[in-house]
Structure formats: structure tokens, C-alpha cells
Design a protein around this motif. Structure first.
Motif, PDB file in Angstrom:
ATOM      1  N   GLY A  98       0.824  -1.183   0.000  1.00  0.00           N
ATOM      2  CA  GLY A  98       0.000   0.000   0.000  1.00  0.00           C
ATOM      3  C   GLY A  98       0.864   1.241   0.000  1.00  0.00           C
ATOM      4  O   GLY A  98       2.096   1.164  -0.009  1.00  0.00           O
ATOM      5  N   GLN A  99       0.206   2.388   0.036  1.00  0.00           N
ATOM      6  CA  GLN A  99       0.942   3.651  -0.050  1.00  0.00           C
ATOM      7  C   GLN A  99       1.472   4.110   1.293  1.00  0.00           C
ATOM      8  O   GLN A  99       2.321   4.998   1.359  1.00  0.00           O
ATOM      9  CB  GLN A  99       0.045   4.748  -0.649  1.00  0.00           C
ATOM     10  CG  GLN A  99      -0.899   5.416   0.330  1.00  0.00           C
ATOM     11  CD  GLN A  99      -2.086   4.533   0.736  1.00  0.00           C
ATOM     12  OE1 GLN A  99      -2.292   3.452   0.189  1.00  0.00           O
ATOM     13  NE2 GLN A  99      -2.887   5.013   1.672  1.00  0.00           N
ATOM     14  N   GLY A 100       0.991   3.505   2.358  1.00  0.00           N
ATOM     15  CA  GLY A 100       1.480   3.831   3.700  1.00  0.00           C
ATOM     16  C   GLY A 100       0.594   4.827   4.421  1.00  0.00           C
ATOM     17  O   GLY A 100      -0.084   5.650   3.812  1.00  0.00           O
ATOM     18  N   THR A 101       0.625   4.728   5.741  1.00  0.00           N
ATOM     19  CA  THR A 101      -0.083   5.681   6.593  1.00  0.00           C
ATOM     20  C   THR A 101       0.834   6.023   7.764  1.00  0.00           C
ATOM     21  O   THR A 101       1.456   5.144   8.361  1.00  0.00           O
ATOM     22  CB  THR A 101      -1.434   5.118   7.065  1.00  0.00           C
ATOM     23  OG1 THR A 101      -2.158   6.122   7.780  1.00  0.00           O
ATOM     24  CG2 THR A 101      -1.287   3.884   7.939  1.00  0.00           C
ATOM     25  N   GLN A 102       0.937   7.290   8.074  1.00  0.00           N
ATOM     26  CA  GLN A 102       1.894   7.752   9.076  1.00  0.00           C
ATOM     27  C   GLN A 102       1.320   7.615  10.485  1.00  0.00           C
ATOM     28  O   GLN A 102       0.177   8.013  10.742  1.00  0.00           O
ATOM     29  CB  GLN A 102       2.269   9.212   8.821  1.00  0.00           C
ATOM     30  CG  GLN A 102       3.219   9.811   9.841  1.00  0.00           C
ATOM     31  CD  GLN A 102       4.610   9.197   9.793  1.00  0.00           C
ATOM     32  OE1 GLN A 102       5.121   8.918   8.709  1.00  0.00           O
ATOM     33  NE2 GLN A 102       5.225   9.019  10.952  1.00  0.00           N
ATOM     34  N   VAL A 103       2.124   7.081  11.375  1.00  0.00           N
ATOM     35  CA  VAL A 103       1.801   7.013  12.795  1.00  0.00           C
ATOM     36  C   VAL A 103       2.871   7.792  13.543  1.00  0.00           C
ATOM     37  O   VAL A 103       4.061   7.511  13.398  1.00  0.00           O
ATOM     38  CB  VAL A 103       1.758   5.562  13.291  1.00  0.00           C
ATOM     39  CG1 VAL A 103       1.625   5.514  14.812  1.00  0.00           C
ATOM     40  CG2 VAL A 103       0.599   4.813  12.645  1.00  0.00           C
ATOM     41  N   THR A 104       2.440   8.753  14.340  1.00  0.00           N
ATOM     42  CA  THR A 104       3.365   9.566  15.121  1.00  0.00           C
ATOM     43  C   THR A 104       2.942   9.515  16.581  1.00  0.00           C
ATOM     44  O   THR A 104       1.797   9.830  16.910  1.00  0.00           O
ATOM     45  CB  THR A 104       3.378  11.015  14.634  1.00  0.00           C
ATOM     46  OG1 THR A 104       3.733  11.049  13.251  1.00  0.00           O
ATOM     47  CG2 THR A 104       4.374  11.840  15.428  1.00  0.00           C
TER      48      THR A 104
END
Length: 125
Positions: free
Chosen positions: A116-122
Motif C-alpha cells: 500500500g501507499q502507507g499511513t503515518q503514525v506519530t
């Protein structure tokens, strides 16, 4: 065309929770291994968890056993990653992956792994 679409990332404080989702389309969902990998800036990509979509067996990296849980909704061709007790070191881009076994379920990606394109976790302290 295989498509993996992640959602659910965001910013949380340490100790918080997030649930990531990955909706799959374009291939026969059942029988594949699906999983989550993550990559922090300056670090190598590492596996987080995986699930066999046919039998439902789950696999986890030792570093997050007990805090993270992978599950699926076969009717929606969707895999989830529930992340609890998040730590600042969990901060990364999280990627959904799918591959024919043994890849991904073996906690490693193979040459024909879909991403997938990715999802940011901070996670802030």
C-alpha cells in the motif's frame, strides 16, 4: 489490478491507541498472507504483524507482541492492526502488504509482495 489502501494513521500521545485498516482489492483475497510493516526515518523496514487470510493464523514480531493485534474482516477484504500502549519508538510509516504464502506470514516480504501507499503514525512523549 491489486490495490491496498491503508487508513487510520495519525498522531497520538504515548500510551494511546490507534487502529489501522487496509482494504484490499484486485485479487482473490482469501489464501493470501497480509501484514503490516513499518519504516522509521533512517531505519530499515521491519515487520509488525501478519495474518493468513484463509485460516486466520496470526504472526507477530517479538518487539510488539502483547501490544499490537492483527485481525481481518473477510467480508470486507480488510485487515486491521490494533495498536495499544503506543510508544514514541512506534513512530513510523506503516505499510500494508499482501503476498502468497509463505511470504509476509513468514514475517518477511518476498519479490512479488504487493504494497500500500502507507499511513503515518506519530507517537509523542
Amino acid at each position: 489490478q491489486v490495490r491496498l489502501v491503508e487508513s487510520g494513521g495519525g498522531s497520538v500521545q504515548a500510551g494511546g491507541s490507534l487502529r489501522l485498516s487496509c482494504a484490499a482489492s484486485g485479487y482473490t483475497y482469501s489464501g493470501y498472507c497480509m501484514g503490516w510493516f513499518r519504516q522509521a526515518p533512517g531505519k530499515e523496514r521491519e515487520v509488525v504483524a501478519a495474518i493468513h487470510t484463509g485460516g486466520g493464523s496470526t504472526y507477530y514480531a517479538d518487539s510488539n507482541k502483547g501490544r499490537f493485534s492483527i485481525s481481518q474482516d473477510n467480508g470486507k477484504n480488510t485487515v486491521y492492526l490494533q495498536m495499544n500502549s503506543l510508544k514514541p519508538e512506534d513512530t513510523a510509516m506503516y505499510y500494508c502488504a499482501a503476498a502468497r504464502p509463505p511470504f509476509v506470514c513468514s514475517l518477511r516480504a518476498g519479490p512479488n509482495t504487493y504494497w500500500g501507499q502507507g499511513t503515518q503514525v506519530t507517537v509523542s512523549s
